[in-house]
Design a protein around this motif. Sequence first.
Motif, short mmCIF file in Angstrom:
data_model
loop_
_atom_site.label_atom_id
_atom_site.label_comp_id
_atom_site.label_asym_id
_atom_site.label_seq_id
_atom_site.Cartn_x
_atom_site.Cartn_y
_atom_site.Cartn_z
N LEU A 1 4.11 32.69 11.08
CA LEU A 1 3.10 32.57 12.13
C LEU A 1 2.99 33.84 12.97
N LYS A 2 4.05 34.65 12.99
CA LYS A 2 4.02 35.91 13.74
C LYS A 2 3.26 37.01 12.99
N CYS A 3 2.95 36.76 11.73
CA CYS A 3 2.37 37.81 10.88
C CYS A 3 0.86 37.67 10.74
N GLY A 4 0.19 37.39 11.83
CA GLY A 4 -1.27 37.30 11.79
C GLY A 4 -1.76 36.02 11.16
N ALA A 5 -1.22 34.87 11.58
CA ALA A 5 -1.68 33.58 11.05
C ALA A 5 -3.04 33.23 11.63
N PRO A 6 -4.01 32.87 10.79
CA PRO A 6 -5.33 32.49 11.32
C PRO A 6 -5.30 31.07 11.87
N PRO A 7 -6.23 30.72 12.76
CA PRO A 7 -6.38 29.31 13.13
C PRO A 7 -6.70 28.51 11.87
N HIS A 8 -6.09 27.35 11.72
CA HIS A 8 -6.31 26.59 10.49
C HIS A 8 -6.06 25.10 10.73
N GLY A 9 -6.55 24.31 9.82
CA GLY A 9 -6.38 22.86 9.91
C GLY A 9 -6.65 22.22 8.57
N GLY A 10 -6.32 20.96 8.45
CA GLY A 10 -6.51 20.30 7.17
C GLY A 10 -6.38 18.80 7.27
N ILE A 11 -6.30 18.20 6.10
CA ILE A 11 -6.23 16.74 6.02
C ILE A 11 -5.70 16.37 4.64
N ALA A 12 -5.14 15.19 4.54
CA ALA A 12 -4.72 14.65 3.24
C ALA A 12 -5.27 13.24 3.11
N LEU A 13 -5.96 12.98 2.01
CA LEU A 13 -6.45 11.63 1.71
C LEU A 13 -5.45 10.96 0.78
N GLY A 14 -5.07 9.74 1.10
CA GLY A 14 -4.20 8.97 0.22
C GLY A 14 -5.01 8.46 -0.97
N LEU A 15 -4.88 9.13 -2.10
CA LEU A 15 -5.72 8.80 -3.26
C LEU A 15 -5.47 7.38 -3.75
N ASP A 16 -4.21 6.98 -3.86
CA ASP A 16 -3.89 5.65 -4.39
C ASP A 16 -4.51 4.56 -3.52
N ARG A 17 -4.34 4.71 -2.20
CA ARG A 17 -4.87 3.70 -1.29
C ARG A 17 -6.39 3.67 -1.31
N LEU A 18 -7.03 4.85 -1.38
CA LEU A 18 -8.49 4.91 -1.43
C LEU A 18 -9.02 4.22 -2.69
N ILE A 19 -8.45 4.55 -3.85
CA ILE A 19 -8.92 3.94 -5.10
C ILE A 19 -8.67 2.44 -5.09
N CYS A 20 -7.55 2.03 -4.51
CA CYS A 20 -7.24 0.60 -4.41
C CYS A 20 -8.34 -0.15 -3.66
N ASP B 1 0.82 -1.21 0.00
CA ASP B 1 0.00 0.00 0.00
C ASP B 1 0.85 1.26 0.00
N ARG B 2 2.14 1.17 -0.42
CA ARG B 2 3.02 2.35 -0.45
C ARG B 2 3.82 2.39 -1.74
N GLN B 3 4.18 3.61 -2.13
CA GLN B 3 5.02 3.85 -3.30
C GLN B 3 5.96 5.01 -2.98
N PRO B 4 7.15 5.04 -3.60
CA PRO B 4 8.05 6.17 -3.34
C PRO B 4 7.47 7.50 -3.84
N GLU B 5 6.65 7.46 -4.89
CA GLU B 5 5.90 8.66 -5.29
C GLU B 5 4.43 8.30 -5.31
N PHE B 6 3.62 9.17 -4.71
CA PHE B 6 2.21 8.85 -4.53
C PHE B 6 1.41 10.14 -4.61
N THR B 7 0.08 10.01 -4.53
CA THR B 7 -0.81 11.15 -4.73
C THR B 7 -1.74 11.32 -3.54
#
Length: 655
Positions: A581-600, A283-289
């Motif tokens: 971050l000292k220059c007025g950074a807003p609260p923020h968050g995110g996520i990354a979905l492993g496309l290759d693993r999901l499609i698999c 479920d891993r590759q050296p280059e992935f999406t």
Amino acid sequence: DYVHIWLFQLCLPKVVSVVFFGYTVFFTNHFRQGSNVSMPSLKAAGFHPRNFSSFVARTNTCGELSSAHVGQEVTLCGWIQYQRQGLFLVLRDFQGLTQIIIPQDEAHSHVKKVLYDAPVESVVRVTGTVISRPPGQKNPRMPTGDIEVKVKTAEVLNSCKKLPFEIKDFIKKSEALRMQYRYLDLRSFQMQHNLRLRSQMVMKMREYLCNLHGKRNISSEYLFLSPLPYQGAKEFVVPSRLPGRFYCLPQSPQQFKQLLMVGGLDRYFQVARCYRDEGSKPDRQPEFTQIDIEMSFVNQAGIQRLIEGLLQYSWPNERGLITTPFPSMSYAEALAKYGTDKPDTRFGMKIIDVSDVFRNVEIGFVQNAVVKPQGSVKAICVPQGATHLQKKDFESLKESAKSQFNQEVLHLILKPDESLKSPLSKFLSEEQQSELIQALKVQADDVVLLAAGEHEKVCSVLGNMRLESANLLESRGLVLRDPTAFHFLWVVDFPLFLPKEENPAELESAHHPFTAPHPSDTSLIYSEPAKVRSQHYDLVLNGSEIGGGSIRIHNAELQRFVLETVLKEDPELLSHLLEALKCGAPPHGGIALGLDRLICLVAGAPSIRDVIAFPKSFKGRDLMSNTPDYITPEELEPYHIQVAWPASEAEANKN
């Protein structure tokens, strides 16, 4: 005339804005309603849905002809899949198959010779008339099985030599051979289906993120800063022409997307290429999406709702409906019940704590475990294990526990007379045996796997035994995991830091050093950082992690404290981020979905290599182009690099 031109110049921007706004509103409503109906104005302009034959030298594809086309003259292009006795051939393209009748009359002798002499897998173009197949000769298993095409003209566009394997899915081919000739393997129906499924899901994801939620698709760069010592996997290093200076290919756009939030972009996503120099796994590759996402002014619940909607919107119809919200489980609960932070919840066999049953049992290793603060005795029940598993299977399970976890595992069998078969049974009273059977809900011919020791270690080994036992049972015909079921699960409340494996007295980030502490635990970060929970969340599907993300630290001083004091890293390596971050950074968050693993998982493929057009091998090699490969000293010279050859290779190169 000048007045007209002036009015035109004055009004044109407003007209364009109104039209653009109108189309935007239409498309937004169109996508919200999930409609597949195209706009009449687009149809009138010639933009027909699924018009695969526009702009090419054919009238139809090989997968779309039906009884409705009978009597029409068509032109098809494709590869010769089969040829039968000079009477028929089957033509294949990306969409399907069509049967072609080779003319037998003297007037079309040239056409007959062209098609008869063409080797299988040659590329041809044929023109002919669609006719119904004779009664009794229709093929219900073939979408075009009601018709065939009677050929009038034919042209071989490119003849094919003898191939290393046949382009048929039922022909067994080694993975190495498939990857060496990937351009041929891509012609198979399975690979065509997998890549088309991938394309469809990515397109729906883009629609959802851009049209429904106003996200901006921003591509980040590939050449970035040098390796950071606290990251787990290693980066690929890229030389520059500046002596001794190197770029690295990013493992993810993590810093870029945080900086985009500082830049006020607010809602970002990209289909990101990522790189990790690590050992390959199925479920891993050296280059992935990744489907990479970041938002400002958001909390954990908001990210989770966005991803649930994204998957629901892009989910292929043929895989059934998925219901939201997805269930959630804490890291501690996942470890305690399943022995892993990515549990497969499609089947039971949960880990049960039976320490109380063994509290007064006089067995040395058990007593050594239960008297320790984190010590425990735990077990799993393997249904019908005595019926389906053999002695060698139990030996294999025990050897796996010993080699991977340095942990002893014992097994007990409940016989039909409700007595326990095990060397342990002589140490257990009838009451204790009854308590054990009741606690695990053991039935006749079930097997109990039992381990004692430190809590996390015991959970991990039994979690591994759970999966290995399930694989063994299913290899013997007992179905535990429905292959058509998709069980999503959020795993939350991870620890922010974990002890380093090589030095438990020091801490490392459980996720990455930009993850924010849980709001309830923020004060602990300055006094007891090992006890701090994080705002990190993973999305698990059928026992595989398909996504991970967090709410980020947006305060520069807190970020510096984590890097410098907790992780003992040089904060100057990230001076650009700390300054941002000292220059007025807003609260923020995110996520990354492993496309290759999901499609698999969606495609039901055995490996992510089956959903990537040109993947690398298990060892990270491209078998088709034979890379990575050597380059000459002359090519290295502009980068001020010399290769230090191992002695054996240096001698070989000299010769």
